[in-house]
Design a protein around this motif. Structure first.
Motif, PDB file in Angstrom:
ATOM      1  N   LEU A   1       0.738  -1.448   0.104  1.00 55.52           N
ATOM      2  CA  LEU A   1       0.007   0.152   0.120  1.00 55.52           C
ATOM      3  C   LEU A   1       0.869   1.334  -0.002  1.00 55.52           C
ATOM      4  O   LEU A   1       0.583   2.079  -0.933  1.00 55.52           O
ATOM      5  N   VAL A   2       2.011   1.287   0.856  1.00 52.30           N
ATOM      6  CA  VAL A   2       2.674   2.364   0.941  1.00 52.30           C
ATOM      7  C   VAL A   2       3.345   2.731  -0.472  1.00 52.30           C
ATOM      8  O   VAL A   2       3.562   3.570  -1.154  1.00 52.30           O
ATOM      9  N   LEU A   3       4.046   1.363  -1.154  1.00 51.91           N
ATOM     10  CA  LEU A   3       4.693   1.434  -2.196  1.00 51.91           C
ATOM     11  C   LEU A   3       3.562   2.097  -3.313  1.00 51.91           C
ATOM     12  O   LEU A   3       3.939   2.837  -4.256  1.00 51.91           O
ATOM     13  N   ALA A   4       2.246   1.517  -3.513  1.00 51.93           N
ATOM     14  CA  ALA A   4       1.377   1.857  -4.375  1.00 51.93           C
ATOM     15  C   ALA A   4       1.033   3.513  -4.438  1.00 51.93           C
ATOM     16  O   ALA A   4       0.790   4.066  -5.224  1.00 51.93           O
ATOM     17  N   SER A   5       0.973   3.832  -3.062  1.00 51.42           N
ATOM     18  CA  SER A   5       0.622   5.351  -2.884  1.00 51.42           C
ATOM     19  C   SER A   5       1.930   6.115  -3.406  1.00 51.42           C
ATOM     20  O   SER A   5       1.534   7.530  -3.776  1.00 51.42           O
ATOM     21  N   THR A   6       2.780   5.527  -3.320  1.00 47.53           N
ATOM     22  CA  THR A   6       3.990   6.405  -4.053  1.00 47.53           C
ATOM     23  C   THR A   6       4.344   6.361  -5.400  1.00 47.53           C
ATOM     24  O   THR A   6       5.044   7.151  -6.072  1.00 47.53           O
ATOM     25  N   ILE A   7       3.448   5.357  -6.000  1.00 47.80           N
ATOM     26  CA  ILE A   7       3.559   5.200  -7.492  1.00 47.80           C
ATOM     27  C   ILE A   7       1.956   5.544  -8.000  1.00 47.80           C
ATOM     28  O   ILE A   7       1.734   6.368  -8.992  1.00 47.80           O
ATOM     29  N   ALA A   8       0.899   4.991  -7.493  1.00 46.71           N
ATOM     30  CA  ALA A   8      -0.523   5.109  -8.023  1.00 46.71           C
ATOM     31  C   ALA A   8      -1.076   6.433  -7.933  1.00 46.71           C
ATOM     32  O   ALA A   8      -1.473   7.139  -8.990  1.00 46.71           O
TER      33      ALA A   8
END
Length: 543
Positions: free
Chosen positions: A249-256
């Motif tokens: 989720l953290v990774l996705a928040s920085t990408i998505a």
């Protein structure tokens, strides 16, 4: 626009699964890898085999110790009967043993009849791995329950055969031990379908077998220990699962989320254009500080939008300049036509008709140049650049244009290198640049003047220079001659040029990654106030 983007961001939230397919994909892909890893660990786990081997070795040792206890009490000579107690009291010997809790010891006579049995209740002998019993295995038990329930749906309705009695299961081992064989160990299944280890060893008197001792491990001990190991693996799996989801989720928040912001900015601009609304320019979020592909994408989008608005502003300015330039000949035409209606003298009518003809030619030339200039951007983008010999192209132009110059009494001098210079570009468009420069030089020269065209290669660039000995360029015009519709010519040449030639040349050269500038030729560069000896136009192109 900024308010709409903030509203969309607040509605989307920091972690968004429903509105972000990319977030869902990141989580799913990370979980698939983790699940495959844990499934492989559980499938390939050798802890059960290790536990069975460890407990079997310990159980064999216990069986031999119990047999040694009996053999120590048996007299060397004389008959011994374990069933009747002759020579050794089986019940008393078993009662004196200290065994681990759950351990069962069974004594058989040579006829395979049970003559004694006891169940361990104390700490017993220290067995590696048996110091701590596994606790409750909620996850393993839950999974087993689900698995059994699912398996029962597809299992046959026939009742499972009852497991054989314990004594019957020990017969093959007893037969081997009573025949004088070594200690035998095997794994059996009890009535509860739990794994049970059995070790059988003979009791000897002077080398003769007088009975056998069977030691059975606690029922389900191996299964409980395996479930404990599996429970710990599953607990770590759940922890890793939660950590993986959180990190995803953290990774996705920085990408998505940044990608969603960029997409929404572009979509808002598109929707505004679709609704013919223009409350403001499209503002691409500034993520250029990020040292990754998203920062690069933001930089590219901002540059693209900036270039687009620069092109729009240029087109608006071009349209305004076109309108202004067309109004002048139209006003002259309107005045001449109005005056023509009132003039009676034939000589004055002829002069007005000459003015009208001049303005019509001027409009025709202006419209043609404007049409070429308006198509130039699209053609520069659509046409494919090719590698060609710049000197060969200049040689052809010099041969053609040099004849026109010499016909007017102008010396035409060329100085080109012998080796070819090959560059990438649009040959026809670059030829248009040099035709404009040379024809301009010819138009400013008089009989007896000279034009010199020369080229030199400098490292990764080539310089092409067009010089003339004409009147030069006024100092105040040096910074303006490349602007659209600007023309610095004598009165007798008024209206013969649209003022787009140098502007078009500059646009073509810059589209090829080059530069173009103009300067005056002076007797000495130190004295900029001296009268110029002519004009020099320099074109620099990458090789």
């Amino acid at each position: 626009m900024a308010e709409e983007m903030r509203a969309n961001r607040d509605r989307r939230g920091f972690f968004s699964l429903r509105g972000s397919p990319l977030t869902r994909k990141i989580i799913v892909f990370n979980l698939i890898a983790l699940i495959i890893l844990v499934a492989g660990l559980l499938y390939l786990n050798t802890s059960r085999d290790d536990l069975v081997a460890q407990r079997a070795s310990a159980l064999a040792g216990e069986a031999r110790l119990v047999a040694n206890v009996f053999e120590a009490q048996i007299p060397t000579l004389g008959p011994v009967n374990l069933a009747t107690g002759d020579g050794v009291d089986v019940a008393e010997t078993l009662a004196a043993l200290t065994l681990r809790a759950g351990i069962e010891v069974v004594v058989f006579d040579p006829a395979q009849q049970i003559v004694g049995k006891t169940l361990g209740t104390g700490a017993g002998l220290p067995i590696p791995g048996a110091a701590t019993e596994p606790g409750r295995t909620l996850i393993s038990d839950g999974l087993s329950t689900v698995w059994n329930a699912a398996a029962s749906l597809f299992a046959s309705q026939k009742a499972a055969p009852a497991p054989p009695a314990q004594d019957d299961r020990l017969v093959p081992l007893l037969a081997s031990a009573l025949d004088g064989g070594a200690t035998r160990i095997t794994a059996l299944r009890d009535g509860a379908n739990s794994t049970e280890l059995v070790a059988v060893t003979p009791i000897l008197q002077a080398g003769q077998v007088i009975g056998a001792v069977a030691v059975l491990s606690p029922a389900g001990e191996i299964d409980a220990l395996v479930r404990g190991d599996r429970e710990r693996v599953l607990q770590m799996f759940i922890i890793a699962l939660l950590v993986s989801v959180g990190l995803s989720l953290v990774l996705a928040s920085t990408i998505a989320n940044p990608l969603a912001d960029l997409a929404e900015a572009a979509e808002l601009g598109r929707d505004r254009n679709a609704r013919k609304m223009s409350p403001g320019r499209v503002r691409i979020p500034d993520l250029t500080a990020r040292p990754d592909e998203i920062g690069r994408l933001s930089r590219a989008l901002r540059g693209m939008v900036g270039a687009l608005y620069h092109r729009i502003d240029g087109n608006e300015q071009f349209a305004a300049d076109v309108a202004h330039e067309i109004k002048n000949p139209l006003a002259s035409l309107q005045s001449a036509v109005g005056t023509l209606r009132m003039i009676k003298r034939e000589d004055q009518r002829d002069k007005l008709l000459d003015v009208i003809e001049h303005d019509v030619r001027r409009l025709d030339r202006l419209v043609s140049d404007i049409s070429n200039a308006s198509r130039l951007d699209a053609e520069l983008v659509k046409e494919e650049q090719e590698r060609f010999d710049l000197l060969a192209m200049l040689g052809n132009l010099n041969q053609y244009l040099g004849e026109d110059a010499r016909a007017k009494g102008i010396d035409y001098i060329t100085d080109l290198p012998a080796e070819p210079i090959r560059i990438d570009g649009l040959e026809a468009r670059l030829a248009q640049v040099f035709v404009n420069l040379i024809t301009n030089a010819v138009s400013f020269c008089e009989e007896g003047d000279a034009i010199r065209v020369w080229a030199r290669k400098r490292q990764n660039r080539v310089l092409v220079v067009v010089e003339d000995t004409g009147p030069g360029i006024p100092e105040e015009a040096l910074s303006k001659i490349f602007k659209r519709f600007y023309s610095e010519r004598p009165e007798e040449h008024f209206g013969n040029n649209s003022g787009l030639g140098l502007a078009i040349s500059k646009q073509i050269v810059e589209a090829h990654g080059g530069v173009i500038w103009a300067e005056n030729i002076r007797p000495t560069e130190a004295d900029i106030t001296s009268d110029p000896l002519g004009a020099r136009f320099v074109v620099g192109l990458p090789v």
